[in-house]
Design an enzyme around this catalytic site. Structure first.
Site, PDB file in Angstrom:
ATOM      1  N   HIS B 216       0.860  -1.180   0.000  1.00 44.86           N
ATOM      2  CA  HIS B 216       0.000   0.000   0.000  1.00 44.86           C
ATOM      3  C   HIS B 216       0.895   1.228   0.000  1.00 44.86           C
ATOM      4  CE1 HIS B 216      -3.029  -2.906   1.357  1.00 44.86           C
ATOM      5  NE2 HIS B 216      -3.952  -2.009   1.069  1.00 44.86           N
ATOM      6  N   LYS B 220       0.217   4.338   4.704  1.00 39.81           N
ATOM      7  CA  LYS B 220      -0.647   3.387   5.410  1.00 39.81           C
ATOM      8  C   LYS B 220       0.217   2.563   6.359  1.00 39.81           C
ATOM      9  CE  LYS B 220      -3.830  -0.523   4.882  1.00 39.81           C
ATOM     10  NZ  LYS B 220      -4.836  -0.112   5.873  1.00 39.81           N
TER      11      LYS B 220
END
Lengths: 332, 333
Positions: B216, B220
């Site tokens: 990601h 994140k």
């Protein structure tokens, strides 16, 4: 160009000896037809194997140990701690007399002896389960034989007259597992795709599908499994023409591009499906890659264990397939 | 024998081919002054399935949070699918003022204080309007209360807030709503399929070895909730696996070279890779779902809105829905 990869260690782990269960075995003179007194082999038996033999050991007869699948199933049966009945059949009138599988001597009998042998096997081993891996031409005759003697059986052989096969079994009330696909986990994957397509039709509308499959060079037709999975994706709204399946049959490509281990070139089934969104920002990929026969042998054993359980519990239903075996959960 | 790292470089080269952004010229219709613009965007792509069919009437949608990335993306999808974007939105600030342009639509941004009055007049002008909410977790409950008070059907795309209270608020009013933390419709379908497989066939993959990798955007920090959800299905299938073994890739160089994330999406992507291998290594199953940017969630949100509109028109008994309900309805465009 799609490239298939097999992750993880591809080398076959040596079959652990400690899973081989002690089996009682001996051969009598050929004048008596049934192999009787069995002697315990003195091998190191792990706790695991002892537990196996206590909990789920039952006699299993493999029809077709002279063939590759039959041999693999027989070996898997021994590994699983089941009691391999030291008897098998061949279509040749005068077959090779004996065959050794996992240190067990199996006596092989020709067609003329089938009824006698099977009859005495059922006497000696009343809870025997039979696993059939013969040839398409023999499917119906064998099924009739098993039904005649009330032997529960797992039909691993494909082909033959399938409607007649089911009719024979239905009429006789014999327990059986019939499945052309014995790769249990592949059946699970296919079923999951079917459920997804049924529950969420059109979820992947507009998505483009690409499919590649690789099998041994001798397999001329396209993978039936691939077609079944594609049908699911089509229900999910993906755009695809069955003619677009990319079939890889060249061994060089299989090794370099697909990543098939050399030892499985003559027997493997690798599939990759790739779904891409219309704007190409999303992609899904599914692969199922099978090398050799182990998955089918293990699946057959799972089916045999399942069937034994159903027979013991005197279940109402008699004819089962791999989905039933899957629904039962892990039995080992 | 190909290691996980090697095979990802193979995957990377393939993704590099797959993600070449096609050129799409767009055509716009001029906006009528003083009225809500219905901008129809025709994209010149090979498959024209994006255009909404005549089967669905182009109903009005208000996006709460047009100024945010998701809100803007949804607004754009609304326009390109032929629905009507109400040229009004709200900001978290009390008095922001100003306009933003989305597609060909000039959207007036109002402060949070004006919500009730502005929404009331929107409802007067567009009685069948629906709200799509992509604000912030802190505003979830207050916004839901307001929509319920005004009887506004809404799609709640914002995650967080007090979820129990959110459901309670909606259930005690009579309002139609789709609430789903995961708006990626196809990802929800995949997760559901894995879950169904696990429930139907427990232990089918007993003894199998699992490897999980997810990538990601670097910002994140936590591990992917989606990955955990899939892993728990595999655990039900008999695979033994510790969640802490999930490999989180957050280093951009690795993301570019090993995972194959296109450079323009380094700041916003969700790539997942799962591999199941049999005990004797002769069998493997691989699953991947790779999402770049926000488009998928925007499209899923529009699907949810179309679904909800249909339910409102049918005066369906059920009021509260999730993405599974939207999926079960089938393709509506």
């Amino acid at each position: 160009m799609l490239s298939l990869t097999l992750s993880g260690n591809c080398s076959l782990l040596p079959r652990p000896n400690n899973r081989r269960c002690a089996l009682f075995f001996a051969r009598t003179k050929r004048t008596t037809l049934v192999t009787s007194a069995l002697t315990r082999e003195t091998v190191a038996i792990s706790q695991d194997a002892m537990a196996d033999s206590r909990n789920l050991s039952f006699p299993i007869l493999v029809n077709g140990v002279t063939g590759k699948m039959g041999k693999a199933v027989a070996e898997a049966a021994v590994s699983a701690g089941l009691q391999l009945v030291p008897v098998s059949f061949s279509s040749l009138d005068k077959p090779v007399r004996t065959l050794e599988i996992s240190n067990i001597e199996i006596s092989v009998h020709g067609p003329s002896e089938r009824e006698e042998i099977l009859s005495s096997v059922t006497e000696k081993y009343p809870d025997v389960v039979l696993v059939d891996y013969t040839v398409p031409n023999a499917v119906n005759a064998n099924a009739e034989l098993y039904c005649k003697f009330g032997v529960p059986f797992v039909m691993g052989t494909t082909g033959g007259d399938r409607p007649l096969l089911y009719k024979t079994v239905q009429d006789s009330n014999v327990y059986s597992v019939i499945s052309p696909q014995m790769g249990k986990q592949v059946v699970a994957f296919l079923a999951a795709m079917e459920i997804m397509a049924e529950q969420f039709p059109g979820a992947f509308s507009g998505y483009k599908l690409e499919v590649m499959e690789s099998h041994q060079a001798t397999k001329l037709d396209t993978s039936g499994t691939a077609k079944a999975v594609i049908a699911c994706f089509q229900k999910l709204g993906a755009i695809f023409d069955m003619n677009e399946i990319e079939m890889i049959r060249d061994p060089e490509e299989q090794i370099n591009m697909v990543g098939v281990p050399e030892e499985y070139l003559s027997g493997h089934a690798y599939h990759v499906y790739n779904l891409t969104s219309p704007d190409e920002t999303v992609s899904f990929e599914f692969q199922h890659n099978v090398g050799g026969r182990s998955i089918y042998a293990e699946g057959s054993i799972d089916a045999a264990i399942f069937l034994h359980k159903k027979v013991q519990s005197k279940a109402e239903k008699k004819i089962y397939d791999m989905i039933d075996v899957l629904r039962e959960g892990n039995m080992r | 024998m190909i290691s996980l790292l090697q095979q990802h470089s193979i995957v990377a080269s393939r993704h590099a081919q797959a993600y070449t952004r096609p050129e799409k010229p767009c055509m716009y219709r001029t906006r009528r002054r003083g009225a809500v613009a219905r901008a129809v965007v025709t994209e010149n792509i090979e498959k024209s399935s994006k255009i909404i069919g005549s089967s669905t009437a182009p109903f009005p949608i208000l996006v709460n949070g047009c100024t945010g990335k998701m809100g803007r993306s949804v607004a754009e999808s609304i326009i390109s699918s032929g629905l009507t974007l109400v040229p009004v939105s709200f900001s978290g600030k009390e008095k922001p003022g100003g306009n933003i342009t989305i597609g060909d639509v000039d959207v007036t941004i109002h402060g949070s204080k004006e919500r009730e009055t502005v929404l009331s007049s929107v409802i007067n002008q567009f009685p069948d309007v629906m709200v799509v909410d992509y604000m912030v977790p802190d505003a979830v409950n207050a916004n839901a209360e307001l929509y319920c008070k005004l009887g506004l059907p809404f799609v709640m795309g914002t995650t967080g807030g007090d979820r129990e209270l959110l459901y309670k608020t909606v259930k005690s009013s009579d309002v139609y709503a789709v609430i789903s933390p995961q708006m990626g419709k196809q990802v929800v379908a995949f997760l559901a399929a894995m879950d169904i497989m696990a429930k139907q066939f427990p232990g089918a993959f007993s003894g199998y070895h699992l490897e999980v990798l997810e990538s990601h955007q670097a910002s994140k920090l936590d591990a992917s909730g989606t990955a955990k959800s899939v892993v728990s299905s595999f655990q039900k299938l008999g695979v033994s696996y510790d969640m802490r073994r999930i490999r989180k890739i957050r280093d951009t160089t690795k993301q570019l070279q090993m995972v194959g994330v296109p450079e323009e999406y380094l700041g916003s992507h969700a790539f997942h890779f799962y591999c199941l291998t049999s005990p004797d290594d002769s069998v493997s199953f691989e699953f991947q779902h790779n999402v770049c940017g926000h488009k998928m969630y925007a499209e899923g949100t529009v699907d949810a809105a179309i679904f909800l509109y249909k339910k409102v028109q049918q005066k369906a008994n059920k009021r509260l829905y999730d993405m599974i309900d939207v999926l079960r309805e089938g393709n509506m465009r």
